[in-house]
Design a protein around this motif. Structure first.
Motif, PDB file in Angstrom:
ATOM      1  N   SER A  51       0.868  -1.173   0.000  1.00 53.34           N
ATOM      2  CA  SER A  51       0.000   0.000   0.000  1.00 53.34           C
ATOM      3  C   SER A  51       0.910   1.230   0.000  1.00 53.34           C
ATOM      4  O   SER A  51       2.030   1.174   0.509  1.00 53.34           O
ATOM      5  CB  SER A  51      -0.864  -0.019   1.264  1.00 53.34           C
ATOM      6  OG  SER A  51      -1.673   1.127   1.329  1.00 53.34           O
ATOM      7  N   ASN A  86      -5.334   5.863   1.902  1.00 53.86           N
ATOM      8  CA  ASN A  86      -4.457   4.811   1.396  1.00 53.86           C
ATOM      9  C   ASN A  86      -5.335   3.692   0.831  1.00 53.86           C
ATOM     10  O   ASN A  86      -6.145   3.102   1.546  1.00 53.86           O
ATOM     11  CB  ASN A  86      -3.560   4.293   2.523  1.00 53.86           C
ATOM     12  CG  ASN A  86      -2.906   5.438   3.289  1.00 53.86           C
ATOM     13  OD1 ASN A  86      -3.042   5.528   4.508  1.00 53.86           O
ATOM     14  ND2 ASN A  86      -2.252   6.341   2.594  1.00 53.86           N
ATOM     15  N   THR A  89      -5.373  -0.864   1.698  1.00 56.46           N
ATOM     16  CA  THR A  89      -4.360  -1.188   2.711  1.00 56.46           C
ATOM     17  C   THR A  89      -4.678  -2.488   3.444  1.00 56.46           C
ATOM     18  O   THR A  89      -3.766  -3.239   3.804  1.00 56.46           O
ATOM     19  CB  THR A  89      -4.232  -0.028   3.719  1.00 56.46           C
ATOM     20  OG1 THR A  89      -4.191   1.191   2.978  1.00 56.46           O
ATOM     21  CG2 THR A  89      -2.968  -0.144   4.546  1.00 56.46           C
TER      22      THR A  89
END
Ligand SMILES: Cc1cc2nc3c(=O)[nH]c(=O)nc-3n(C[C@H](O)[C@H](O)[C@H](O)COP(=O)(O)OP(=O)(O)OC[C@H]3O[C@@H](n4cnc5c(N)ncnc54)[C@H](O)[C@@H]3O)c2cc1C
Length: 311
Positions: A51, A86, A89
Motif C-alpha cells: 500500500s 491509502n 491497505t
C-alpha cells in the motif's frame, strides 16, 4: 501495455499500481540487493502486496508539509504519524511510507525518507474510511513504530525524488485513457440497446468524444515513450495526467446524463455504475487537476516545452 489492457477490461488496478508501479519501481531504483531479493519476486508473483502511505490528513497536494516523522532508534528507526486515503491497505502486507527524517533539516524535499512498514507490525493501526468510491480506503496510524535499519529504502533524504519518480507511470495517463475508452464503448452500447442513437446531434457529440479519446490515448503513449527513454519531464506528465483523467471523468458524467439514474439498475452495463462512483477520484489521485495545471503552466511560463525532443 499490461496497464492499458487491464483498464480496457475493467480490472481494478490499484493493487498493481501501488505494488508494481509505485513500491516496485522504488525498490528497483534505490533498494538494496537484500531488499530487492526479499520483496520483488513476491511482488511480481502477486504474493506480496504493498500500500502507498504518502497522504496525510493535512498534507495531500502539499505533501511537503507532511508531519510523519522517522527518528533514529537504536540501530533502526521509530516512525510516528498518520497517513490517510491509502487504497486497499487492508489487502496489503507492507506499506511504502514517506516520513520526515529527523536531523535532516526543515526542508521536506531534502528530509523525506521512504520506509517499508509491515502492516501487521506493533503500533500500526489500519482503519477503514467510508466513501462512494468502489475502491476501499484506509487511514493508517503509526504509533511509535520501531523498525530495523533496513526498513529505509535508499538514503534518508532520497525519498522525495523516489516518490516523484514512482508517480511517473500513473501520470502517463494510460489507465485513465483506458477507462475513458471502456466507459465510452459501454455508453454507446447502452444507447444503442435502448434505441437512443437516432438523433444526429447526439451522434455528432459522441463522435467528437470518440476522437478525443483516441487522441488522449496517443498523448498517454507519448508520455510512456518519454518515461521509457528516461526523458519524461514533470510538465509533460502533468499534461497527460490532467487531460486523460479529466476526459475519463467527462465520459462518466455524460453516461450518467444520457442514461439517467436507471443505469444503476442495468446489470448489462456494470462498468457504468462503477464509473459514476469512481469518476470523482480520477482528478484527485496521483495529484489533482489543479496541481497538474500549475505544474504545466509554471513550465510554460518559464519558456519550457514539455514535448521537446532530445537533440
Ligand atoms: C482514487 C484515489 C486514490 C488514492 N490513493 C492513495 C494512496 O494509495 N496513497 C496515498 O497516500 N494517497 C492516496 N490518495 C490521496 C491523494 O494523493 C490526495 O487525495 C491528493 O494528493 C490530494 O490531496 P488532498 O485530498 O489532501 O486534497 P488537498 O490537497 O487538500 O486539495 C483540496 C483541493 O484544493 C486544491 N488545491 C490544493 N492545493 C492547491 C494549489 N496550490 N493550487 C490550486 N489548487 C489547490 C486541490 O486541487 C483540491 O481540489 C488517493 C486519492 C484518490 C482520490
Amino acid at each position: 501495455m499490461t496497464a492499458e489492457e487491464l483498464a480496457l477490461h475493467g480490472v481494478p488496478d490499484s493493487v498493481r499500481v501501488n505494488t508494481i508501479d509505485n513500491a516496485g519501481a522504488t525498490l528497483l531504483a534505490a533498494g538494496s540487493e537484500e531488499q530487492r531479493q526479499r520483496f520483488c519476486p513476491g511482488m511480481a508473483a502477486g504474493e506480496i502486496v504493498f500500500s502507498v502511505l504518502y497522504t496525510e490528513p493535512h498534507a495531500g497536494s502539499d505533501l511537503g508539509s507532511m508531519a510523519t516523522t522517522a527518528e533514529p532508534a537504536g540501530d533502526g528507526w521509530r516512525l510516528a504519524g498518520t497517513k490517510t486515503w491509502n487504497a486497499r491497505t487492508a489487502q496489503a502486507h507492507f506499506g511504502v511510507c514517506a516520513a520526515r527524517v529527523r536531523g535532516h533539516g526543515d526542508n521536506a524535499y531534502a528530509a523525506t525518507g521512504l520506509f517499508v512498514v509491515p502492516l501487521d507490525h506493533p503500533g500500526v493501526r489500519v482503519e477503514p474510511i467510508a466513501t462512494v468510491n468502489p475502491e476501499r480506503f484506509f487511514t493508517v496510524r503509526l504509533d511509535d513504530v520501531v523498525l530495523p535499519a533496513d526498513a529505509l529504502v535508499g538514503a534518508p533524504g532520497q525519498g522525495w525524488s523516489l516518490l516523484s519518480e514512482a508517480l511517473g507511470m500513473e501520470r502517463t495517463g494510460v489507465c485513465f485513457a483506458g477507462r475513458a475508452r471502456r466507459w465510452f464503448d459501454q455508453l454507446v452500447a447502452a444507447l444503442h440497446a435502448r434505441g437512443q442513437l437516432e438523433e444526429a446531434e447526439r451522434v455528432h457529440r459522441l463522435g467528437a468524444l470518440d476522437a478525443e479519446i483516441r487522441s488522449c490515448r496517443l498523448l498517454a503513449w507519448r508520455a510512456v515513450q518519454g518515461l521509457a527513454e528516461g526523458r519524461l519531464n514533470g510538465a509533460a506528465a502533468a499534461a497527460a495526467k490532467w487531460w486523460t483523467s479529466e476526459l475519463a471523468q467527462r465520459v462518466a458524467w455524460l453516461a450518467f446524463d444520457l442514461l439517467g439514474p436507471a443505469v444503476h439498475s442495468d446489470r448489462h452495463f456494470p462498468d457504468l455504475v462503477l464509473a459514476a462512483r469512481e469518476a470523482p477520484g480520477l482528478t484527485l489521485a496521483a495529484g489533482t487537476s489543479e496541481i497538474q495545471l500549475t505544474t504545466l503552466a509554471t513550465d510554460l511560463l518559464d519558456g519550457g516545452d514539455p514535448w521537446e525532443e532530445p537533440t
